[in-house]
Structures are given as C-alpha cells and as structure tokens.
Design a protein around this motif. Structure first.
Motif, PDB file in Angstrom:
ATOM      1  N   ASP A  50       0.860  -1.196   0.000  1.00  0.00           N
ATOM      2  CA  ASP A  50       0.000   0.000   0.000  1.00  0.00           C
ATOM      3  C   ASP A  50       0.894   1.242   0.000  1.00  0.00           C
ATOM      4  O   ASP A  50       1.469   1.616   1.025  1.00  0.00           O
ATOM      5  CB  ASP A  50      -0.897  -0.032   1.247  1.00  0.00           C
ATOM      6  N   ALA A  51       1.025   1.873  -1.168  1.00  0.00           N
ATOM      7  CA  ALA A  51       1.927   3.018  -1.312  1.00  0.00           C
ATOM      8  C   ALA A  51       1.524   4.166  -0.388  1.00  0.00           C
ATOM      9  O   ALA A  51       2.391   4.800   0.231  1.00  0.00           O
ATOM     10  CB  ALA A  51       1.972   3.480  -2.763  1.00  0.00           C
ATOM     11  N   TRP A  52       0.230   4.462  -0.285  1.00  0.00           N
ATOM     12  CA  TRP A  52      -0.215   5.563   0.566  1.00  0.00           C
ATOM     13  C   TRP A  52       0.145   5.291   2.024  1.00  0.00           C
ATOM     14  O   TRP A  52       0.695   6.151   2.710  1.00  0.00           O
ATOM     15  CB  TRP A  52      -1.729   5.778   0.421  1.00  0.00           C
ATOM     16  N   TYR A  53      -0.151   4.087   2.488  1.00  0.00           N
ATOM     17  CA  TYR A  53       0.195   3.718   3.867  1.00  0.00           C
ATOM     18  C   TYR A  53       1.697   3.873   4.093  1.00  0.00           C
ATOM     19  O   TYR A  53       2.133   4.450   5.086  1.00  0.00           O
ATOM     20  CB  TYR A  53      -0.249   2.282   4.159  1.00  0.00           C
ATOM     21  N   GLU A  55       3.866   5.705   2.536  1.00  0.00           N
ATOM     22  CA  GLU A  55       4.274   7.117   2.503  1.00  0.00           C
ATOM     23  C   GLU A  55       3.863   7.853   3.774  1.00  0.00           C
ATOM     24  O   GLU A  55       4.613   8.667   4.305  1.00  0.00           O
ATOM     25  CB  GLU A  55       3.659   7.809   1.288  1.00  0.00           C
ATOM     26  N   GLU A  56       2.678   7.573   4.273  1.00  0.00           N
ATOM     27  CA  GLU A  56       2.106   8.330   5.381  1.00  0.00           C
ATOM     28  C   GLU A  56       2.438   7.778   6.762  1.00  0.00           C
ATOM     29  O   GLU A  56       2.432   8.525   7.728  1.00  0.00           O
ATOM     30  CB  GLU A  56       0.575   8.386   5.236  1.00  0.00           C
ATOM     31  N   SER A  57       2.693   6.489   6.868  1.00  0.00           N
ATOM     32  CA  SER A  57       2.718   5.864   8.193  1.00  0.00           C
ATOM     33  C   SER A  57       3.984   5.083   8.520  1.00  0.00           C
ATOM     34  O   SER A  57       4.017   4.383   9.534  1.00  0.00           O
ATOM     35  CB  SER A  57       1.525   4.915   8.329  1.00  0.00           C
ATOM     36  N   ARG A  62       8.076   4.966   1.953  1.00  0.00           N
ATOM     37  CA  ARG A  62       7.715   4.324   0.679  1.00  0.00           C
ATOM     38  C   ARG A  62       7.688   2.821   0.895  1.00  0.00           C
ATOM     39  O   ARG A  62       8.173   2.317   1.914  1.00  0.00           O
ATOM     40  CB  ARG A  62       8.661   4.714  -0.439  1.00  0.00           C
ATOM     41  N   ASN A  63       7.158   2.103  -0.092  1.00  0.00           N
ATOM     42  CA  ASN A  63       7.076   0.650   0.031  1.00  0.00           C
ATOM     43  C   ASN A  63       8.470   0.039   0.166  1.00  0.00           C
ATOM     44  O   ASN A  63       9.402   0.439  -0.526  1.00  0.00           O
ATOM     45  CB  ASN A  63       6.390   0.012  -1.180  1.00  0.00           C
TER      46      ASN A  63
END
Length: 172
Positions: A50-53, A55-57, A62-63
């Motif tokens: 999950d790229a968004w996860y 990046e954000e968490s 990044r992955n």
C-alpha cells in the motif's frame, strides 16, 4: 565441434575456504515482483503493498520490498555456483536483513566459503559452510546469511542425465 556441459554447483573437492563466488547476473526488483511474492506467501502487510500507507505511516516513507523476497533472490543467485549439485541444504544458521530494499533496486550476490569437512558417517560426501551477501546497486549490503550444505564428493556424484539420447550436434 565441441560440446559443453555447463557446470551447475560444485562438488566437495571444488570448495576451498576463503574462495569467493561473485554470482551473475543481478536482478532488479519491480513492484510487481514484490506484490506477487507478498500475495503468494500471504504477507499482506501494507508496508509492502500500500503506497499511501507506506508514505504516510512508515519510517521508510515508501514501500519496502519484503525481506524474504530479497533472501530468496540472493539464495537463488547462489545456486549455480554453490548448491546446484548439493544433496541437501542442511541449515540456515543466520539470516540478517541489513538495509531496506525498494522497488527498482537491483540486487547482486556473492558467496564466501567458510569451512568444509568430510562427513563422519558417509564417505561419499562432505559438509560445506558458506556465507552469502546481497548488495544493492549502490554496493550497500542488504542481506546476509550463513548456511551449511551437504555435497557429493566428485567420484560419487550421480551423472547428469537427460530424458533423451544426446547426439553430437543439436538438431541431428
């Protein structure tokens, strides 16, 4: 005309402590490679998929390629030079993921022979200990493992066969 048999693995006598095998070629890990490996092995951690996860968490931002894919690639790269002729892989004594690997990184591998000893119970084989290093395209060590394998002595190794009669020239 000369017919060549490609070496695949080594026999007990071929290993010398201190020798280093630089495996070739390397492998660039794509997002597809990582996601497929994650799904095949049921590792659904969003750090990998999950790229968004990511990046954000996550700390990496990044992955990150799943570590077992990196280990599997480095192990696979070593097979033609190290264990292609072995009887058994006996043990992975240690496995370390040294740095994260990211989509688009290219992995290379090298193996060093640490030790070899004749089998105490079977005179047709021996035990070899090696350590293998995985590096990215920047030369950073990303993976390390040490393993032991049981290998044939040359005189006792089974012959390599093909399921068809070989002729001297292809297609004849």
């Amino acid at each position: 005309m000369t017919v060549y048999e490609r070496p695949f693995g080594r026999y007990f006598e071929d290993f010398e402590p201190g020798d280093v095998y630089k495996h070739w070629p390397g492998k660039t890990i794509t997002e597809f490679d990582d996601h497929l490996f994650c799904m095949m092995t049921m590792n659904h951690h969003p750090l990998h998929t999950d790229a968004w996860y990511a990046e954000e968490s996550t700390e990496a931002g990044r992955n990150v390629v799943v570590g077992n894919l990196v280990y599997s690639l480095v192990l696979g790269m070593s097979v033609p030079d190290v264990s292609g002729s072995c009887i058994f892989n006996l043990e992975v004594e240690t496995l370390q993921h040294k740095k994260p690997t990211f989509h688009g990184d290219t992995i290379y591998a090298e193996t060093r022979v640490l030790d070899k000893r004749e089998s105490s119970s079977k005179p047709d084989r021996g035990i070899v200990t090696v350590e293998t290093f995985g590096f990215n395209q920047r030369g950073e060590e990303v993976c390390y493992f040490r393993r032991r394998l049981m290998v044939w002595k040359t005189a006792f190794a089974p012959p390599r066969k093909r399921p068809y009669e070989s002729s001297e020239s292809p297609g004849s």
